[in-house]
Design a protein around this motif. Structure first.
Motif, short mmCIF file in Angstrom:
data_model
loop_
_atom_site.label_atom_id
_atom_site.label_comp_id
_atom_site.label_asym_id
_atom_site.label_seq_id
_atom_site.Cartn_x
_atom_site.Cartn_y
_atom_site.Cartn_z
N CYS A 65 0.83 -1.21 0.00
CA CYS A 65 0.00 0.00 0.00
C CYS A 65 0.86 1.25 0.00
CB CYS A 65 -0.94 0.01 1.21
SG CYS A 65 -2.30 -1.16 1.08
N LYS A 66 1.94 1.26 0.78
CA LYS A 66 2.85 2.41 0.81
C LYS A 66 3.51 2.63 -0.55
CE LYS A 66 3.93 2.11 5.73
NZ LYS A 66 4.94 1.78 6.73
N GLU B 72 0.98 4.22 -2.84
CA GLU B 72 0.79 5.62 -2.50
C GLU B 72 1.91 6.48 -3.10
OE1 GLU B 72 0.44 5.96 1.75
OE2 GLU B 72 -1.53 4.99 1.76
#
Length: 137
Positions: free
Chosen positions: A128-129, A132
């Motif tokens: 997820c990071k 992003e």
């Protein structure tokens, strides 16, 4: 009672709903016992219509593992009341995934220990990071 790794792998396949449905598992167990008890029923698993659409290699491996389990258990005169406790939590995880180019969702099911689940959550957070960061560029 010690079972080989290939037998354990076959039993895992037999119990994995993604490979063998609950209805098919019931038939598989019945056929394993029938094959052990009567030679005329041996290897009828390949002709059983219950396994149409199921990978035959998986069916054969699961069948062989079940036959091995039952024959080994009978050697030691074990019954269904002979269990060993592992005392470790097992988590059953079911994920819905998108199939590229299709509107259908595919369900992925697996089981894992608490440690494996924590590792999965950590990897998902890392992913997820990364997404992003890519989205900010």
């Amino acid at each position: 009672m010690e079972l080989s790794q290939s037998t354990l792998d076959g039993l895992i396949l037999a119990g994995d709903n993604a490979h063998v449905s609950d209805k098919s598992l019931s038939v598989l167990v019945t056929r394993a016992f029938d094959g052990l008890l009567d030679d005329r029923h041996k290897n009828l698993i390949s002709k059983d219509p219950s396994f149409r659409g199921t990978d035959q290699a998986i069916v054969k491996e699961a069948y062989a593992a079940l036959v091995t389990l039952v024959s080994e258990a009978s050697k030691y005169d074990l019954d269904n009341n002979h269990l060993e406790r592992v005392n470790e939590a097992v988590y059953l995880v079911s994920l819905k995934t998108e199939v590229p180019g299709s509107r259908e969702l595919k369900e992925v099911q697996f089981s894992c220990t608490q440690e494996q689940l924590q590792d999965l959550v950590g990897k998902l957070k890392d992913a997820c990071k990364c997404l992003e960061k890519v989205g900010q560029i």
